[in-house]
Design a protein around this motif. Structure first.
Motif, mmCIF file in Angstrom:
data_model
loop_
_atom_site.group_PDB
_atom_site.id
_atom_site.type_symbol
_atom_site.label_atom_id
_atom_site.label_comp_id
_atom_site.label_asym_id
_atom_site.label_seq_id
_atom_site.Cartn_x
_atom_site.Cartn_y
_atom_site.Cartn_z
ATOM 1 N N GLU A 16 -5.656 4.504 4.261
ATOM 2 C CA GLU A 16 -4.445 4.056 4.860
ATOM 3 C C GLU A 16 -3.406 5.134 5.185
ATOM 4 O O GLU A 16 -3.283 6.033 4.356
ATOM 5 N N TYR A 66 -13.220 1.198 -6.482
ATOM 6 C CA TYR A 66 -11.815 0.721 -5.402
ATOM 7 C C TYR A 66 -11.897 -0.795 -5.580
ATOM 8 O O TYR A 66 -13.036 -1.261 -5.190
ATOM 9 N N THR A 101 -1.427 8.066 -9.840
ATOM 10 C CA THR A 101 -2.755 7.988 -9.375
ATOM 11 C C THR A 101 -3.736 8.455 -10.763
ATOM 12 O O THR A 101 -3.162 8.814 -11.705
ATOM 13 N N PHE A 106 3.134 4.927 -4.410
ATOM 14 C CA PHE A 106 1.705 4.299 -5.148
ATOM 15 C C PHE A 106 2.070 3.592 -6.293
ATOM 16 O O PHE A 106 1.640 2.535 -6.713
ATOM 17 N N ALA A 144 -4.982 -0.036 -1.563
ATOM 18 C CA ALA A 144 -4.509 1.125 -1.462
ATOM 19 C C ALA A 144 -5.368 2.167 -2.282
ATOM 20 O O ALA A 144 -5.185 3.283 -2.929
ATOM 21 N N GLY A 145 -6.879 2.163 -1.810
ATOM 22 C CA GLY A 145 -7.941 2.624 -2.400
ATOM 23 C C GLY A 145 -7.659 2.969 -4.216
ATOM 24 O O GLY A 145 -7.801 3.812 -4.603
ATOM 25 N N MET A 146 -7.134 1.720 -4.582
ATOM 26 C CA MET A 146 -6.818 1.495 -5.838
ATOM 27 C C MET A 146 -8.142 1.399 -6.930
ATOM 28 O O MET A 146 -8.918 0.459 -6.645
ATOM 29 N N THR A 152 0.957 -1.237 -0.145
ATOM 30 C CA THR A 152 0.079 0.260 -0.086
ATOM 31 C C THR A 152 0.657 1.308 -0.013
ATOM 32 O O THR A 152 1.860 1.262 0.043
ATOM 33 N N ASN A 153 0.053 2.363 -0.211
ATOM 34 C CA ASN A 153 1.082 3.659 0.179
ATOM 35 C C ASN A 153 -0.048 4.578 1.338
ATOM 36 O O ASN A 153 -1.017 4.891 0.899
ATOM 37 N N GLN A 169 -1.065 13.187 -7.084
ATOM 38 C CA GLN A 169 -0.037 12.240 -6.658
ATOM 39 C C GLN A 169 0.381 11.428 -7.776
ATOM 40 O O GLN A 169 -0.443 10.863 -8.596
HETATM 41 N N1 ARG Z 1 -7.785 5.928 -6.501
HETATM 42 C C1 ARG Z 1 -6.661 6.517 -7.018
HETATM 43 C C2 ARG Z 1 -5.997 5.667 -7.970
HETATM 44 O O1 ARG Z 1 -6.169 4.465 -7.822
HETATM 45 C C3 ARG Z 1 -5.591 6.945 -5.944
HETATM 46 C C4 ARG Z 1 -5.336 6.062 -4.960
HETATM 47 C C5 ARG Z 1 -3.931 6.403 -4.247
HETATM 48 N N2 ARG Z 1 -3.761 5.655 -3.077
HETATM 49 C C6 ARG Z 1 -2.938 5.743 -2.089
HETATM 50 N N3 ARG Z 1 -2.947 4.734 -1.142
HETATM 51 N N4 ARG Z 1 -1.948 6.724 -2.136
HETATM 52 O O2 ARG Z 1 -5.082 6.015 -8.710
#
Ligand code: ARG
Length: 289
Positions: free
Chosen positions: A78, A250, A185, A118, A135-137, A70-71, A182
């Motif tokens: 997180e 996600y 992302t 990330f 990671a909220g991916m 994760t990040n 970021q």
């Molecule tokens: N939801 C976005 C993506 O998947 C941002 C996720 C960033 N997650 C993190 N843990 N920094 O690209």
């Protein structure tokens, strides 16, 4: 096995009372049990099956670690919080950490959380250094070429953060402006596609992009809505624009082709959704407005 039993039970409950299928209220299901003897028999059989299946699973997984990449710069999904202990004993907490903890527990495995950049998460999965990426991916077509995704567990929106006095009122005003994101992302990908690489400043962490906004180095930040809310509430002089930039979902990523783990994750996720445990985790970190 466990999942199958659950499906059969649900099918039985639904057959007994059609209304139970729609409503899903637990009293309805209990009241709908056709006759006490059968219901008891089923319960006993279920208990036996469940124990056997769980033992089997625990045996196979015994001592095994589930390594989550994760990040941890993405509250409330997180982040580091030294006043709390995360599911792997570290100070990394949040919705993803807890979901992964619950999945590991369900699989009889020990969760280990690795905090990395990330854009290193997918390579770590590909090389087998990590088992899951949580990671909220966001699920995207491009990422699906390199990894497989579980069923989705949350929806998100890419939003725009600006300074309070900003003239930027929506996505259309972003042309020719410098946008902070970021690195790697979806905010980065969309902003680069829509406004050109040269107009996007990439930072290792979302919070760095927010700092750049406060320092006037960028004109806006595009980031997921939940971390955006946290960053705006923690820093004076910022506001979130109402106009959403993009909607997404996600999911947990695994190495391409690792269907065994993917099925296990989906089974565990389904149980967490069904039992209400997932909602409880979310409610712990996101208060309803
Ligand atoms: N939801 C976005 C993506 O998947 C941002 C996720 C960033 N997650 C993190 N843990 N920094 O690209």
């Amino acid at each position: 096995m466990k999942k199958k039993v659950l499906c059969l039970l649900m099918a039985a409950a639904c057959a007994a009372s059609l209304s139970a299928c729609g409503g899903g209220a637990s009293e309805t299901t209990a009241a709908a049990a056709p006759d006490a003897t059968t219901a008891e028999g089923n319960t006993a059989a279920k208990a036996e099956d469940t124990t056997a299946a769980e033992e089997e699973k625990a045996d196979a997984a015994e001592g095994k670690q589930l390594i989550m990449a994760t990040n941890a710069e993405f509250p409330p999904y997180e982040y580091h919080d030294s006043s709390m202990t995360g599911p792997d004993g570290s100070d990394i907490v949040g919705i993803d950490a807890e979901i992964a903890g619950a999945i590991a527990e369900n699989l009889g495995m020990e969760l280990v959380i690795e905090d990395i950049a990330f854009d290193s998460i997918i390579p770590e999965l590909q090389s087998g250094k990590a088992d899951i990426g949580a990671a909220g991916m966001t699920v995207t077509e491009d990422r699906l070429v390199n990894v497989d995704f579980s069923d989705t567990y949350a929806t998100a929106v890419q939003v725009i953060i600006v300074t309070e006095g900003s003239e930027i009122a929506g996505p259309d005003d972003l042309a020719e402006k410098i946008i902070g994101v970021q690195q790697g992302t979806t905010g980065d990908i969309y902003a680069s596609d829509d406004f050109g690489d040269e107009n996007v400043d990439r930072y290792p962490k979302g919070v760095d992009a927010v700092q750049a906004l406060l320092q006037g180095k960028v004109d806006a930040v595009i980031i997921d809505n939940e971390p955006a809310k946290v960053f705006v509430s923690e820093n004076e002089g910022l506001k979130l624009l109402d106009a959403a930039y993009a909607e997404e979902e996600y999911a947990i990523a695994v190495k391409k082709g690792n269907t065994e783990l993917l099925d296990q994750i989906n089974g565990a996720l389904a149980e967490l959704k069904e039992s209400g445990a997932l909602d409880e985790i979310v409610a712990k970190y996101i208060s309803a407005e």
